[in-house]
Design a protein around this motif. Sequence first.
Motif, mmCIF file in Angstrom:
data_model
loop_
_atom_site.group_PDB
_atom_site.id
_atom_site.type_symbol
_atom_site.label_atom_id
_atom_site.label_comp_id
_atom_site.label_asym_id
_atom_site.label_seq_id
_atom_site.Cartn_x
_atom_site.Cartn_y
_atom_site.Cartn_z
ATOM 1 N N PRO A 433 50.503 -25.870 64.682
ATOM 2 C CA PRO A 433 49.137 -25.751 64.171
ATOM 3 C C PRO A 433 49.076 -26.287 62.745
ATOM 4 O O PRO A 433 50.029 -26.140 61.975
ATOM 5 N N GLY A 434 47.960 -26.913 62.437
ATOM 6 C CA GLY A 434 47.823 -27.566 61.150
ATOM 7 C C GLY A 434 47.935 -29.076 61.312
ATOM 8 O O GLY A 434 47.589 -29.829 60.408
ATOM 9 N N THR A 435 48.408 -29.525 62.477
ATOM 10 C CA THR A 435 48.501 -30.956 62.741
ATOM 11 C C THR A 435 47.146 -31.450 63.235
ATOM 12 O O THR A 435 46.694 -31.048 64.311
ATOM 13 N N PRO A 436 46.466 -32.313 62.449
ATOM 14 C CA PRO A 436 45.117 -32.724 62.842
ATOM 15 C C PRO A 436 45.144 -33.586 64.094
ATOM 16 O O PRO A 436 46.060 -34.389 64.288
ATOM 17 N N GLY A 437 44.134 -33.374 64.927
ATOM 18 C CA GLY A 437 43.941 -34.244 66.086
ATOM 19 C C GLY A 437 44.761 -33.867 67.306
ATOM 20 O O GLY A 437 44.580 -34.449 68.372
ATOM 21 N N LEU A 438 45.695 -32.916 67.163
ATOM 22 C CA LEU A 438 46.515 -32.551 68.318
ATOM 23 C C LEU A 438 46.273 -31.103 68.739
ATOM 24 O O LEU A 438 47.133 -30.478 69.365
ATOM 25 N N GLU A 439 45.086 -30.577 68.401
ATOM 26 C CA GLU A 439 44.779 -29.204 68.781
ATOM 27 C C GLU A 439 44.934 -29.046 70.288
ATOM 28 O O GLU A 439 44.499 -29.901 71.066
ATOM 29 N N HIS A 440 45.589 -27.978 70.683
ATOM 30 C CA HIS A 440 45.753 -27.719 72.117
ATOM 31 C C HIS A 440 45.991 -26.243 72.324
ATOM 32 O O HIS A 440 46.301 -25.509 71.390
ATOM 33 N N ARG A 441 45.825 -25.826 73.566
ATOM 34 C CA ARG A 441 45.977 -24.425 73.920
ATOM 35 C C ARG A 441 47.064 -24.273 74.964
ATOM 36 O O ARG A 441 47.131 -25.057 75.908
ATOM 37 N N ILE A 442 47.933 -23.283 74.735
ATOM 38 C CA ILE A 442 48.968 -23.014 75.727
ATOM 39 C C ILE A 442 48.912 -21.537 76.085
ATOM 40 O O ILE A 442 48.296 -20.749 75.373
ATOM 41 N N GLY A 443 49.525 -21.169 77.180
ATOM 42 C CA GLY A 443 49.469 -19.765 77.577
ATOM 43 C C GLY A 443 50.368 -19.479 78.761
ATOM 44 O O GLY A 443 51.082 -20.346 79.263
ATOM 45 N N GLY A 444 50.309 -18.239 79.180
ATOM 46 C CA GLY A 444 51.211 -17.776 80.232
ATOM 47 C C GLY A 444 50.800 -18.177 81.635
ATOM 48 O O GLY A 444 51.579 -18.060 82.577
ATOM 49 N N LEU A 445 49.557 -18.651 81.789
ATOM 50 C CA LEU A 445 49.134 -19.108 83.124
ATOM 51 C C LEU A 445 49.830 -20.428 83.466
ATOM 52 O O LEU A 445 50.179 -21.192 82.573
ATOM 53 N N GLU A 446 50.031 -20.670 84.730
ATOM 54 C CA GLU A 446 50.692 -21.905 85.148
ATOM 55 C C GLU A 446 49.953 -23.114 84.593
ATOM 56 O O GLU A 446 48.726 -23.129 84.491
ATOM 57 N N LYS A 447 50.751 -24.111 84.219
ATOM 58 C CA LYS A 447 50.231 -25.305 83.561
ATOM 59 C C LYS A 447 50.139 -26.460 84.531
ATOM 60 O O LYS A 447 51.029 -26.625 85.379
ATOM 61 N N GLN A 448 49.140 -27.267 84.303
ATOM 62 C CA GLN A 448 49.119 -28.522 85.044
ATOM 63 C C GLN A 448 50.156 -29.453 84.425
ATOM 64 O O GLN A 448 50.232 -29.562 83.195
ATOM 65 N N ASP A 449 50.942 -30.055 85.258
ATOM 66 C CA ASP A 449 51.964 -30.997 84.800
ATOM 67 C C ASP A 449 51.307 -32.003 83.853
ATOM 68 O O ASP A 449 50.272 -32.587 84.174
ATOM 69 N N GLY A 450 51.858 -32.177 82.683
ATOM 70 C CA GLY A 450 51.318 -33.147 81.733
ATOM 71 C C GLY A 450 50.259 -32.573 80.821
ATOM 72 O O GLY A 450 50.506 -32.352 79.636
ATOM 73 N N THR A 451 49.090 -32.274 81.365
ATOM 74 C CA THR A 451 47.986 -31.870 80.494
ATOM 75 C C THR A 451 48.161 -30.464 79.941
ATOM 76 O O THR A 451 47.654 -30.137 78.883
ATOM 77 N N GLY A 452 48.851 -29.621 80.688
ATOM 78 C CA GLY A 452 49.007 -28.241 80.243
ATOM 79 C C GLY A 452 47.779 -27.391 80.519
ATOM 80 O O GLY A 452 47.737 -26.226 80.130
#
Lengths: 589, 337
Positions: A433-452
């Motif tokens: 966090p703090g890196t501009p332009g790469l905001e993203h969300r992650i979590g405990g739910l299963e992720k889509q390959d690649g996009t998350g």
Amino acid sequence: MQLTGDRFTSATGLFGNDLVTLPDFPAEIRAPRGTLHGVSAFQIQFASRDILTPGDEPSVLVAMNPAALKTNIGLLEAGGAVIVNDDEFNARNLERAGYATSPLDDDSLAGYRVFRVPMQTLTLRATEGIAGLSKREAERAKNFFALGLVSWMYGRPVEVTEQWIAEKFAGKAEIRDANLAAFRAGWNFGETTEVFAVRYEVKPAPAAPGVYRNISGAAALAWGLIAASVRSGLPLFYASYPITPASEILHELSRHKNFDVRTFQAEDEIAAANLALGAAFGGHLGATGTSGPGMDLKAETIGLAVMLELPLVIVDVQRAGPSTGLPTKNEASDLMMALYGRHGEAPLPVVAAYAPAQCFDAAIEAVRIAVTYRTPVILLSDTFLGNSSEPWLIPAVDDLPVIDPAFTTDASSSDGFLPYSRDERLARPWVVPGTPGLEHRIGGLEKQDGTGAVSYDPGNHERMTALRAGKVAGIARDIPPLEVDDPDGADLLVLGWGSTYGAIRAAARRVRSRAGAVATAHFTHLSPLPENTGDVLASYERVLVPELNSGQLVRVLRAEYLVAAEGYSKMQGVPFGFAELEREIERRL
Amino acid sequence: MAVAAKDRKAWASGEEPRWCPGCGDYAILAAIESFLPELGVPREKFVFVSGIGCSGRFVYYVNTYGVHAIHGRALALASGLAVARPDLSVWVVTGDGDSLSIGGNHLIHALRRNVPVKVLLFNNQIYGLTKGQYSPTSEEGKITKSTPFGALDHPFNPLALALGAEASFVARTLDVDRAHLTGVLRAAAAHRGTAFVEIYQNCNVFNDGAFDTLTDKQTRALNQIRLEHDRPIRFGPEGERGVVQRGDGSMEIVNVADVGEDALVVHDAHHHDPSLAFALAHLSERPTGPTPIGVFRSVERQVYGQALDDQLAVARARLGVGDLASLLGSGHTWAVA
Ligand code: SF4
């Protein structure tokens, strides 16, 4: 007693003997003195060759009271020396220890050389006239009398201990003076009385050139984390809840905040794991440490770290279980839990330290894997490794591995940023966090390959499960092969992991000294296992796996490699002695 | 600060919210999306952390950094992040089950430590995601799937709990009152340390109407007691009702005409003693009658993240900047040639 043992250890290390110690103390903080369960003991083996274990059968026992004699006499070698504090062998203490008659008066100690020294009386006499010293305080100095006496017997250097006493008790002049007086009185007692026929001369051990120090496993592990922090440029964030014996790591790290080390004493074990994981999300080196019961509590968070694919180091200083078990006693019975103890398919790398000083390297290796592969790593130590100390050849900082966090900071292709894309090692990008332009969300739910993105797609879940497992399995290509020590072309391989290293090597050495052929090998990586494990196993007729549990590694080896490996178990709260392993090896030759 | 609609859009992640139609969470999300830009903090400096429950989905919908953690532990994870990275603006979105039941321990300890985290507790007085069990804020006797004969549990009063845990900032607001919600969020954002905000949130599927008394056009003026610092506490369409303090310290609702304005309690959110805020928290045990909303307490005290950084500076000053080679070579050493 632990303090006295530590002092003798330091003097011995400074003298240049190789040594291994085994502290053994009750779980109760102030266990009643004189009772059997209140006995606090400290065992050390030192010699002029490399030492691998604290020694099965000590040759000298110093018993400060009847209870200490009773609980430890069984360990002493036949014909060994027993030095007793004569003053404490009174009717009351004998009864407390369960002696009907004094063992000093009947012939129960006939097989040993017994030396009766009125340590209390002599200590009181030596400390007479020290201003402001109470009788109680004077009596307490008797451990230093014993230390002085044993130091004389083994020709340990006096100055370092005297200097240490002077520094340690600098704030309390009367205690300092009493301890110094008692220490000198003990030394002089050995020197001037003719009671002791023997004085042991133990020459310094030959060792590789370099600068040495004594270090305990707990300190080595803590320093390994600091070193990994320095070599990765990631500030260390260590969160922990007080628990024996892992707290030593928290204590040690909290003294080194000048290394940008943030220590956090959490409200519970679960919080500690989450705090460290939160710090890891923020780009710190997140680590948490505990012992068995705490591992139970951290399991869900470790699963989250598997899903988030963030670096996290979880230190488990194993102790005897289940439940509260034997909190101060040794066992290595958390291997299955480390490997499999989470719900769902949640594989992760497991590294195990095998010697007190080697905890330093093991910690760096755990961090290297965690950071490189964006994964939680469980680092196994145990009570014996944590509490014991040994001489350590201090490494040059430049020789330590460099760990590259390889943060992703470039947002130039931000329309295509994929938090769950993977490099050649299947590791995903680490963006803080703090890196501009790469905001993203992650979590405990299963992720889509690649996009998350959150995905309930059945095929995707199976693919992600395989990717997570494949990432961990692939680490096998990035760790050293299993090294076998087999000078004589043996048919029998003794294969171990963790703190059994010293006992296995010592037993093998003794077998070989009688022309027996036995091979040894030791795992430091338990997940994944080294790539050549199957080949090694296949090249021996018999494989013996001694473990301080009911046979956890042997079960893994049998399941993974379909070999008829045999286990040998011990669950008595103490490490293996080499004599019992020697016997087990001989039986199979 | 006026916020252009296109700016607001930049703060939405683009992922489509999946709450039930009519859920109070939508209103909160919309309010927050339009409020965040006004803080003037770049998007990449925000992190939302949530636990499990309907509220937990919140993090996926704002275009900032975010972690959807495990049940009850959001605040512990967020504490680690906020303490490690005091430069970030860390927000926790949680629910009554998440933070008052399974995560209760982390809540009270975060509050006493005063970690720099804003806690938004969406209180709907029910378990929504697990389909309708009573929660630690459900009323006694509540009939739910897990309590067909009525709940026996006495509920928590979240604000009283937070105050008891030494919270430095405690507030309550309503999902549907955009202006009030934004005002409270503004105050929370400005607070150093942990800001605890209870948001009454309607779960129209499993607990519909729980806060109607406070939100219905017909009744709200009669029941919202809007706290304002340094102002006498009075409410009602004409301000005809007010709050006085009894001799034993508890609060009572009276007609202003009966006691005179001078007898009313003057709200003091900055008083170091939490007694007044505590009494106000207990003025209404359930949101079924006149209920205070707004900032109950806002005081300054040591903030954990900053304090830890200060301690690192002290350690560097006292011990020198850490040097690995000297650490490894410290203590008693000996050389072997
Ligand atoms: S169950 Fe209730 S709280 Fe959850 S999304 Fe639906 S309406 Fe909202």
